[in-house]
Design an enzyme around this catalytic site. Structure first.
Site, mmCIF file in Angstrom:
data_model
loop_
_atom_site.group_PDB
_atom_site.id
_atom_site.type_symbol
_atom_site.label_atom_id
_atom_site.label_comp_id
_atom_site.label_asym_id
_atom_site.label_seq_id
_atom_site.Cartn_x
_atom_site.Cartn_y
_atom_site.Cartn_z
ATOM 1 N N ASP A 160 0.799 -1.232 0.000
ATOM 2 C CA ASP A 160 0.000 0.000 0.000
ATOM 3 C C ASP A 160 0.826 1.273 0.000
ATOM 4 O O ASP A 160 0.364 2.304 -0.466
ATOM 5 C CB ASP A 160 -1.010 -0.007 1.169
ATOM 6 N N TYR A 465 -4.913 -8.332 12.035
ATOM 7 C CA TYR A 465 -5.765 -7.143 12.125
ATOM 8 C C TYR A 465 -7.176 -7.508 12.570
ATOM 9 O O TYR A 465 -8.145 -7.018 12.009
ATOM 10 C CB TYR A 465 -5.776 -6.434 10.763
HETATM 11 C C1 BDP Z 1 -0.311 -5.188 6.072
HETATM 12 C C2 BDP Z 1 0.952 -4.744 5.355
HETATM 13 C C3 BDP Z 1 1.271 -3.274 5.550
HETATM 14 C C4 BDP Z 1 0.016 -2.452 5.355
HETATM 15 C C5 BDP Z 1 -1.000 -2.902 6.384
HETATM 16 C C6 BDP Z 1 -2.296 -2.102 6.334
HETATM 17 O O1 BDP Z 1 2.056 -5.519 5.787
HETATM 18 O O2 BDP Z 1 2.288 -2.872 4.658
HETATM 19 O O3 BDP Z 1 0.249 -1.091 5.418
HETATM 20 O O4 BDP Z 1 -1.321 -4.238 6.114
HETATM 21 O O5 BDP Z 1 -3.202 -2.514 5.624
HETATM 22 O O6 BDP Z 1 -0.903 -6.203 5.391
HETATM 23 O O7 BDP Z 1 -2.366 -1.066 6.966
#
Ligand code: BDP
Length: 608
Positions: A160, A465
């Site tokens: 991203d 997450y």
């Molecule tokens: C993870 C990635 C990271 C992203 C993050 C996000 O490792 O680079 O910025 O998600 O979505 O999957 O904030």
């Protein structure tokens, strides 16, 4: 690769400043053969994308050109003359007047050109650099190029953060004697109270060499002759997290009775190991607190900036962080040197982010393509990845702050082909550096059941997450899912586990009494939920919040003005979560090893 230094036998000239700049599309063929036909000037070091307030430059795909004149100092007549780029993102070709002198692939490691036979002391030359920002299936990081409806080349990629490019780090011209040191490798060990510093030198010729080690007071504590050996330091002061101590290794290359070359290297004596489910520094369990970071700031993009360097480290200290990961590429060497001097622990990562086409499918809504196949991530990608590892370890092997290598971020480690791709790379990492543990961050799609690579690494690093991308806003469900996930890895592998990413996008100034996603309250609650779970997992060795600060991203409908998971804003203002983290990490002191307050070191070690 040695960092260029001014020593008694070496001179160093900075080529930073303003360089002529132009897009390839604005120039005729072979632009290096004459002064660039442009009125633009670009700052070096800086990414070029945000400098000019010009959409065409910001979004340019392909080559850009930088140029300046360089005068070789008069006194360098009988010296070897070297041109060094700390980085050119992502690939470069370098011309001195009409001649190509260097080509390099990879955007975050240094490269050099020996100009001894090309330029003369006291004269001027035209230095031109072509920098290419294109990412394909065989570059690290990978990307995809396609011709759009406008007939132009368009770049997409599977991470991203914005694809900043250009000369984001310093450029140097330096001299060395003709007979000179070419490399030094130092590894340290501890035997009771004695520190062991094993060194290995390489030189341009088989000239005699000697080394001595000085403490911070400048007193010689050990010395040795020869290209390799082990220095024994009685009552050694160890390099510790939060309490850095650096000895100085002085190296001399001799020619008969004369010293022809002198070089020096800061040395921190410490050990790193993984035993059972613990991460040990100096034989003591260490618990990581800190962040995944980015090299990112407004206007400069990924341009290295010492003011941000100092400020970011002070904020790490303010929050009580003891460590960070160089997500998602090797950072400027100045960053690691600063970490060495200030006792901050670093997990050092390659630029292998986005080896995951399931993520591409998730972002674009297109059907998933296999990640590992002849048309996608293939043998050539793997060869480029191996070269990235070689260059990373070659550059960073001597930093005491670096305690672990991270081979990749969130690859598709659950997919067919992942093991065949990664096993040789992890073997290579261990072969290049048998002293440091190895990790790789694991994407949420790779569960302890489906992952094919976790047995190859020393520390299981999870990016999770729950409460954000999964069970959004529902922290009760998220807490259950997270705990089940972590317990699965713990039971299956019995290895140390750390959370290498967890975070929630947060708009500063957005508040809610009901803790709604995107608010400052929710970010703090989200982190607190994670911390409750971490504290229930016995083999847990660390927590790195995603991210230290908000950062610039490419165009995407799920990003508004960048990624907002920062605990600080992009200009480093604290969100509510920063204060909550500060409390958490203060509370961990005494409870978790290695989380003591970062001590202000007495800086007697030289600052290069
Ligand atoms: C993870 C990635 C990271 C992203 C993050 C996000 O490792 O680079 O910025 O998600 O979505 O999957 O904030």
């Amino acid at each position: 690769m040695l960092k260029p230094l001014a020593t008694a036998t070496r001179d160093l000239a900075s080529l930073d400043g303003l360089w002529l700049f132009a897009l390839d599309t604005k120039l005729g063929p072979e632009p290096w053969r004459a002064p660039l036909d442009t009125h633009l000037e670009a700052a070096v070091p800086a990414s070029y994308n945000d400098l000019f307030a010009d959409r065409e430059i910001h979004d340019h795909v392909g080559l850009v050109w930088y140029q300046r004149t360089v005068r070789v100092p008069r006194g360098w007549a009988d010296q070897r003359i070297v041109l060094r780029f700390d980085a050119a993102t992502h690939a470069a070709a370098v011309y001195v007047d009409d001649v190509v002198v260097a080509e390099h692939d990879g955007g975050y490691t240094p490269f050099e050109a020996d100009l001894t036979d090309v330029v003369a002391a006291g004269t001027e030359f035209r230095l031109t650099v072509a920098v290419d920002n294109r990412l394909t299936n065989v570059t690290i990081p990978p990307g995809k190029l396609a011709i759009g409806a406008d007939g132009k080349e368009h770049q997409s990629y599977f991470h991203d953060f914005y694809n900043y490019a250009g000369l984001a780090r310093s450029v140097w011209l330096y001299s060395t004697p003709r007979t000179h040191l070419t490399d030094v490798t130092v590894t340290t060990d501890v035997d009771g109270g004695t520190g062991l510093v094993a060194y290995c030198l390489t030189a341009s010729e088989p000239a005699p060499a000697s080394v001595r080690l000085l403490d911070e007071a400048g007193i010689t504590v050990a010395s040795c002759d020869g290209h390799s050996g082990t220095l024994r330091v009685d009552d050694a002061v160890l390099w510790r997290p939060g309490a850095a101590y650096l000895y100085r290794l002085e190296i001399e290359i001799h020619d008969g009775w004369h010293t022809v070359d002198k070089y020096e290297l800061p040395v921190g004596i410490r050990t790193v190991a993984v035993e059972g489910d613990q991460f040990l520094i100096n034989g003591e369990p260490f618990y990581f607190t800190g962040f995944g970071k980015h090299e990112d700031s407004a206007v400069r993009g990924k341009g290295h900036d010492n003011a941000y360097l100092v400020h970011d480290f002070r904020l790490l200290d303010w929050t009580g962080a003891n460590s960070f990961r160089t997500s998602h590429y090797p950072y400027a060497e100045e960053v690691l040197e600063y970490a060495d001097r200030h006792g901050i622990v670093v997990i050092d990562e390659t630029a292998a982010v986005g080896l995951n086409l399931a993520v591409e499918a998730g972002l674009t809504g297109q059907p998933p393509r296999p990640t590992f196949s002849p048309d996608t991530i293939n043998d050539r990608t793997q060869a480029a990845h191996a070269q990235h590892l070689r260059e990373l370890i070659d550059r960073d092997k001597n930093h005491p702050s670096v305690v672990m290598w991270c081979v990749a971020n969130e690859p598709s480690s659950n997919e067919e082909g992942a093991r065949e791709y990664f096993e040789p790379l992890i073997d290579l990492t261990r072969e290049l550096d048998p002293t440091r543990p190895v990790t790789m961050t694991t994407v949420i799609f790779a569960t302890c059941e489906t992952d094919r690579t976790a047995d190859l690494v020393d520390v299981i690093s999870l990016n999770r997450y729950y409460g954000w991308y999964v069970a959004t806003g529902d922290l009760e469900t998220a807490e259950k899912l997270l705990e089940a996930d972590l317990r699965g890895w713990m039971t299956k592998y019995g290895k140390p586990i750390m959370m290498s990413e967890y975070g929630a996008d947060t708009i500063p100034g957005l508040h809610s009494v009901t803790s709604t996603p995107w608010t400052e309250e929710f970010q703090a609650d989200f982190l607190a939920m994670n911390h409750r779970v971490f504290d229930r997992i016995p083999s847990f060795v660390g927590e790195h919040v995603w991210n230290f600060a908000d950062f610039g991203t490419g165009p995407a409908i799920h990003r508004v003005d960048g990624n907002k998971k920062g605990v600080f804003t992009r200009d480093r203002k604290p969100k509510a979560a920063a204060f909550a983290l500060r409390e958490r990490w203060k509370e961990l002191r005494g409870r978790k090893p290695g989380t003591q307050t970062v001590q202000e070191p007495v800086l007697t070690a030289p600052i290069a």
